[in-house]
Design a protein around this motif. Sequence first.
Motif, PDB file in Angstrom:
ATOM      1  N   UNK A 182     -10.787 -34.439 -34.486  1.00  0.00           N
ATOM      2  CA  UNK A 182      -9.579 -33.621 -34.346  1.00  0.00           C
ATOM      3  C   UNK A 182      -9.868 -32.143 -34.565  1.00  0.00           C
ATOM      4  N   UNK A 183      -9.270 -31.303 -33.708  1.00  0.00           N
ATOM      5  CA  UNK A 183      -9.331 -29.850 -33.868  1.00  0.00           C
ATOM      6  C   UNK A 183      -8.005 -29.431 -34.483  1.00  0.00           C
ATOM      7  N   UNK A 184      -8.007 -29.160 -35.777  1.00  0.00           N
ATOM      8  CA  UNK A 184      -6.750 -28.832 -36.459  1.00  0.00           C
ATOM      9  C   UNK A 184      -6.994 -27.667 -37.406  1.00  0.00           C
ATOM     10  N   UNK A 185      -5.924 -27.024 -37.872  1.00  0.00           N
ATOM     11  CA  UNK A 185      -6.113 -25.927 -38.828  1.00  0.00           C
ATOM     12  C   UNK A 185      -6.960 -26.387 -40.015  1.00  0.00           C
ATOM     13  N   UNK A 186      -7.772 -25.461 -40.515  1.00  0.00           N
ATOM     14  CA  UNK A 186      -8.676 -25.694 -41.649  1.00  0.00           C
ATOM     15  C   UNK A 186      -8.023 -26.424 -42.828  1.00  0.00           C
ATOM     16  N   UNK A 187      -6.780 -26.072 -43.103  1.00  0.00           N
ATOM     17  CA  UNK A 187      -6.142 -26.572 -44.329  1.00  0.00           C
ATOM     18  C   UNK A 187      -5.619 -28.008 -44.201  1.00  0.00           C
ATOM     19  N   UNK A 188      -5.812 -28.622 -43.034  1.00  0.00           N
ATOM     20  CA  UNK A 188      -5.391 -30.021 -42.880  1.00  0.00           C
ATOM     21  C   UNK A 188      -6.539 -30.931 -43.332  1.00  0.00           C
ATOM     22  N   UNK A 189      -6.240 -31.837 -44.239  1.00  0.00           N
ATOM     23  CA  UNK A 189      -7.244 -32.731 -44.816  1.00  0.00           C
ATOM     24  C   UNK A 189      -7.459 -33.908 -43.858  1.00  0.00           C
ATOM     25  N   UNK A 190      -8.725 -34.214 -43.592  1.00  0.00           N
ATOM     26  CA  UNK A 190      -9.019 -35.273 -42.624  1.00  0.00           C
ATOM     27  C   UNK A 190     -10.044 -36.246 -43.160  1.00  0.00           C
ATOM     28  N   UNK A 191      -9.901 -37.504 -42.810  1.00  0.00           N
ATOM     29  CA  UNK A 191     -10.915 -38.505 -43.117  1.00  0.00           C
ATOM     30  C   UNK A 191     -11.015 -39.379 -41.880  1.00  0.00           C
ATOM     31  N   UNK A 192     -12.232 -39.618 -41.414  1.00  0.00           N
ATOM     32  CA  UNK A 192     -12.383 -40.323 -40.136  1.00  0.00           C
ATOM     33  C   UNK A 192     -13.076 -41.672 -40.317  1.00  0.00           C
ATOM     34  N   UNK A 193     -12.555 -42.665 -39.691  1.00  0.00           N
ATOM     35  CA  UNK A 193     -13.207 -43.978 -39.637  1.00  0.00           C
ATOM     36  C   UNK A 193     -13.376 -44.304 -38.164  1.00  0.00           C
TER      37      UNK A 193
END
Lengths: 221, 221
Positions: A182-193
């Motif tokens: 995902x290309x999202x604003x820096x401040x969005x927390x992401x975890x990928x499976x």
Amino acid sequence: MPKSQVFSIPALKRMPAYLRELRNLQRAGRPQATSPILAQALRIDAISVRKDLEMIGAIGSPGIGYAVEPLIDKIENFLGWKNASEAFLVGTGHLGTALLGFRGFEDYGLKIIAAFDKGPIPAGTTVHDVPLFDFSEFRHLAGRLQIHMGILCVPDDAAQEVAEQMVDAGIIAIWNFTAHTLQLPENIIRQKVNLAGDFAVLSVRLAARLRELEVVKEETV
Amino acid sequence: MPKSQVFSIPALKRMPAYLRELRNLQRAGRPQATSPILAQALRIDAISVRKDLEMIGAIGSPGIGYAVEPLIDKIENFLGWKNASEAFLVGTGHLGTALLGFRGFEDYGLKIIAAFDKGPIPAGTTVHDVPLFDFSEFRHLAGRLQIHMGILCVPDDAAQEVAEQMVDAGIIAIWNFTAHTLQLPENIIRQKVNLAGDFAVLSVRLAARLRELEVVKEETV
């Protein structure tokens, strides 16, 4: 916990394993846990255990270790698992449906309180007892229920657009089960499976190993 | 493909995404795919696309790109997804059961042909149509059916022991869905998915972010 603190990701990932071991000790009526005992259960060394637990503010007593019950409390509080984290799930294909049916999430305080997909969806529809809504209602419901965590299970090619709409609706943390980065604003927390990606790695390696074994077999025949 | 070749893991993990995009192009009746088109779909640069595809032996023609159908074939063959990989799953708790019900595995050629758990298990028992056996039959069935891939979903504290028994029974590749890091011979291929650990990272970060936002809100009131 100062807000500027940076946590070690491997240490964070070990927290559920500490919890499991501490609960085992609790069930066995053991009031204390030493770092070597925890180290053995996690198959790491005792110094790492002390560092991990220091990170969440737990200091053991020399020769005695950690009191089990307060340490369980501390870890649960640290992880925020005492108060269930509520999340919305988007995309009820094979994977989304499987996740909605996965009761294990509740063990770690995650509660999926609604699921979303493309409409029209008849009123009262549920998937594994979780109410299902048209994605057009996501923004309204996320705002009203103050939901900040989203679980993304849509087809890969819809992932980016849906994630952007989730962020617009106030989602701050996204657990991304698609293959799309995902290309999202820096401040969005992401975890990928990425299950398909993981499986690709596993199958290619297995195929290569089987070819090697085949060669060895031919050579020894 | 020479058996000594080392593949880039990120490139391997992108293969399912290439497949998806190529199938989209195929459905749209497009016979050719250029590296910029693939690059855009995967949100990487065109040079990486060409390197990834070169890894599996696909070279595009300048200005024309890659022929879609042969490239699909090439990737599917490379991943071994043309002939379904057969696997055994061990542990039919919440997660194992969810995985057995996950139809999406078939899209990437994985077929779980039997599941195992502690006995006694009445003859004819199935979980989501997959036959369930007593784990004591694992070795016999793995040998007879020539199964080399195992999916491990047992409780964390049983993971090590069960994995060792799987390896004894001829399993070469283990997809480990427990939080436990397996200690196994070097030549055993492993891929780990730690859902509880991932969720721990996500929840701690979200909790920290919400505290920050709270501070900002208090300061601006």
